[in-house]
Motif scaffolding. Structure first.
Motif, mmCIF file in Angstrom:
data_model
loop_
_atom_site.group_PDB
_atom_site.id
_atom_site.type_symbol
_atom_site.label_atom_id
_atom_site.label_comp_id
_atom_site.label_asym_id
_atom_site.label_seq_id
_atom_site.Cartn_x
_atom_site.Cartn_y
_atom_site.Cartn_z
ATOM 1 N N MET A 87 3.815 2.316 14.103
ATOM 2 C CA MET A 87 2.645 2.930 13.489
ATOM 3 C C MET A 87 2.070 4.027 14.367
ATOM 4 N N ALA A 88 2.136 3.858 15.671
ATOM 5 C CA ALA A 88 1.635 4.892 16.583
ATOM 6 C C ALA A 88 2.412 6.192 16.404
ATOM 7 N N ASP A 89 3.746 6.088 16.281
ATOM 8 C CA ASP A 89 4.558 7.288 16.056
ATOM 9 C C ASP A 89 4.281 7.887 14.679
ATOM 10 N N LEU A 90 4.173 7.033 13.674
ATOM 11 C CA LEU A 90 3.968 7.519 12.315
ATOM 12 C C LEU A 90 2.618 8.232 12.169
ATOM 13 N N LEU A 91 1.589 7.686 12.783
ATOM 14 C CA LEU A 91 0.235 8.230 12.653
ATOM 15 C C LEU A 91 -0.133 9.191 13.784
ATOM 16 N N ASP A 92 0.810 9.437 14.694
ATOM 17 C CA ASP A 92 0.537 10.282 15.866
ATOM 18 C C ASP A 92 -0.673 9.752 16.634
ATOM 19 N N VAL B 295 0.849 -1.190 0.000
ATOM 20 C CA VAL B 295 0.000 0.000 0.000
ATOM 21 C C VAL B 295 0.884 1.239 0.000
ATOM 22 N N ASP B 296 0.739 2.078 -1.017
ATOM 23 C CA ASP B 296 1.404 3.387 -1.041
ATOM 24 C C ASP B 296 0.506 4.386 -0.326
ATOM 25 N N PHE B 297 1.070 5.140 0.612
ATOM 26 C CA PHE B 297 0.265 6.099 1.367
ATOM 27 C C PHE B 297 1.122 7.297 1.760
ATOM 28 N N GLU B 298 0.469 8.333 2.215
ATOM 29 C CA GLU B 298 1.165 9.546 2.643
ATOM 30 C C GLU B 298 0.731 9.935 4.048
ATOM 31 N N VAL B 299 1.687 10.453 4.814
ATOM 32 C CA VAL B 299 1.427 11.017 6.134
ATOM 33 C C VAL B 299 2.150 12.348 6.204
ATOM 34 N N ALA B 300 1.403 13.435 6.407
ATOM 35 C CA ALA B 300 1.992 14.778 6.458
ATOM 36 C C ALA B 300 2.844 15.046 5.220
ATOM 37 N N SER B 301 2.307 14.695 4.052
ATOM 38 C CA SER B 301 2.953 14.911 2.748
ATOM 39 C C SER B 301 4.205 14.073 2.536
ATOM 40 N N GLU B 302 4.487 13.132 3.430
ATOM 41 C CA GLU B 302 5.624 12.226 3.262
ATOM 42 C C GLU B 302 5.099 10.894 2.719
ATOM 43 N N ALA B 303 5.748 10.381 1.676
ATOM 44 C CA ALA B 303 5.299 9.149 1.033
ATOM 45 C C ALA B 303 5.939 7.926 1.679
ATOM 46 N N LEU C 256 11.440 -0.378 8.393
ATOM 47 C CA LEU C 256 10.920 -1.336 9.377
ATOM 48 C C LEU C 256 10.743 -2.697 8.713
ATOM 49 N N GLN C 257 11.145 -3.732 9.433
ATOM 50 C CA GLN C 257 10.823 -5.105 9.051
ATOM 51 C C GLN C 257 10.636 -5.888 10.333
ATOM 52 N N THR C 258 9.480 -6.492 10.498
ATOM 53 C CA THR C 258 9.194 -7.188 11.745
ATOM 54 C C THR C 258 8.121 -8.248 11.534
ATOM 55 N N THR C 259 8.113 -9.207 12.429
ATOM 56 C CA THR C 259 7.030 -10.189 12.475
ATOM 57 C C THR C 259 6.192 -10.011 13.735
ATOM 58 N N SER C 260 6.557 -9.016 14.553
ATOM 59 C CA SER C 260 5.855 -8.778 15.817
ATOM 60 C C SER C 260 4.981 -7.531 15.713
ATOM 61 N N VAL C 261 3.681 -7.727 15.776
ATOM 62 C CA VAL C 261 2.759 -6.588 15.741
ATOM 63 C C VAL C 261 2.807 -5.828 17.058
ATOM 64 N N THR C 262 2.781 -6.541 18.168
ATOM 65 C CA THR C 262 2.689 -5.901 19.479
ATOM 66 C C THR C 262 3.956 -5.141 19.847
ATOM 67 N N TYR D 86 5.960 -7.851 8.194
ATOM 68 C CA TYR D 86 5.526 -6.493 7.857
ATOM 69 C C TYR D 86 6.751 -5.636 7.560
ATOM 70 N N MET D 87 6.643 -4.823 6.505
ATOM 71 C CA MET D 87 7.734 -3.929 6.133
ATOM 72 C C MET D 87 7.182 -2.559 5.779
ATOM 73 N N VAL D 88 7.979 -1.530 6.033
ATOM 74 C CA VAL D 88 7.630 -0.164 5.657
ATOM 75 C C VAL D 88 8.845 0.468 4.992
ATOM 76 N N PHE D 89 8.617 1.141 3.865
ATOM 77 C CA PHE D 89 9.683 1.810 3.110
ATOM 78 C C PHE D 89 9.380 3.302 3.025
ATOM 79 N N ASP D 90 10.424 4.112 3.003
ATOM 80 C CA ASP D 90 10.218 5.549 2.840
ATOM 81 C C ASP D 90 10.140 5.901 1.354
ATOM 82 N N ALA D 91 10.103 7.209 1.045
ATOM 83 C CA ALA D 91 9.909 7.659 -0.335
ATOM 84 C C ALA D 91 11.069 7.273 -1.249
ATOM 85 N N THR D 92 12.252 7.052 -0.679
ATOM 86 C CA THR D 92 13.420 6.674 -1.485
ATOM 87 C C THR D 92 13.539 5.167 -1.682
#
Length: 235
Positions: free
Chosen positions: A91-96, A49-57, A78-84, A67-73
């Motif tokens: 995600m809490a920090d990213l989404l405030d 899923v491509d998404f934006e938070v505060a104009s950051e992709a 982030l890479q993890t198998t632990s949700v908790t 689970y993995m998360v990549f920045d605009a570059t």
């Protein structure tokens, strides 16, 4: 599939994968749906899923249980198998998302991402019968009340930030008070034993006994062999 900045309507007949697509969006962020069609599950689909938070992709991806998360570059942040333990705080920090809750062991923690997305998903499996349970694994006590208070703005981010600071200061103050309270008790215990034995503590005599103990440890009968201020290392 691309979504427009406004509302997007998915129109298709039964069995075309409308629900599977929407559920996969949330599942990519760690919000586990109650049920996924068997055919979709057997396909072992990889979601991104491509998404934006505060104009950051960003790009979120899920492959099996990772689970993995990549920045605009394209840099993986982030890479993890632990949700908790890892995905939730990230995600809490990213989404405030500052909601804090207490589990059954009375431990304060950041709830899973499902709690951040709860008001935006109404599924056909549980939402009609149980409010505030659009995802699987919403296990924390008083989930419905906490979600309603947070997402309605009754107890917003500022409330939980202030509460966390209060708890931090309370722990720090409690620790200082506990340390201070132990000192008088030790002093009274030492005084009691000394008085009961009839031997009052005299600082001038303590140095001699200490030097004798050092002499026994280092095999010398003359404490003066250790010059004042010299550091002695014992291996």
């Amino acid at each position: 599939m691309e979504f427009s900045p406004g509302a997007t309507v998915l129109a298709a007949g039964n069995g075309f994968g409308k629900s599977a697509l929407i559920k996969s969006l949330y599942d990519t962020f760690g919000a586990d749906p109650h049920r996924i069609d068997e055919s979709w599950r057997k396909a072992h689909a990889i979601s991104a899923v491509d998404f934006e938070v505060a104009s950051e992709a960003y790009t979120a991806m899920k492959i099996a249980g990772t689970y993995m998360v990549f920045d605009a570059t394209g840099q993986k942040i982030l890479q993890t198998t632990s949700v908790t333990r890892e995905l939730s705080p990230f995600m809490a920090d990213l989404l405030d998302f500052r909601l804090l809750m207490t589990d059954k062991r009375e431990q304060v923690l950041i709830p899973p991402p499902a709690y951040a997305f709860a008001p935006f998903c109404i599924d056909q499996d549980k939402s009609w019968s149980e409010p505030w349970k659009p995802f699987h694994g919403m296990y924390l006590p008083n989930s419905a009340a906490s979600l309603a208070e947070y997402h309605s703005g009754l107890k917003p981010n500022a409330y939980y930030v202030a509460r966390a600071e209060r708890d931090r200061l309370a722990v720090r103050t409690s620790g200082s008070a506990s340390t201070a309270s132990r000192v008088p008790r030790c002093t009274r215990a030492n005084s009691f034993r000394a008085t009961r034995n009839g031997n009052l503590f005299r600082p001038e005599g303590f140095r001699g006994r200490n030097e004798q103990s050092l002499g026994r440890v280092f095999g010398t009968s003359r404490p003066t062999e250790f010059p004042p201020g010299k550091t002695i290392r014992i291996d």
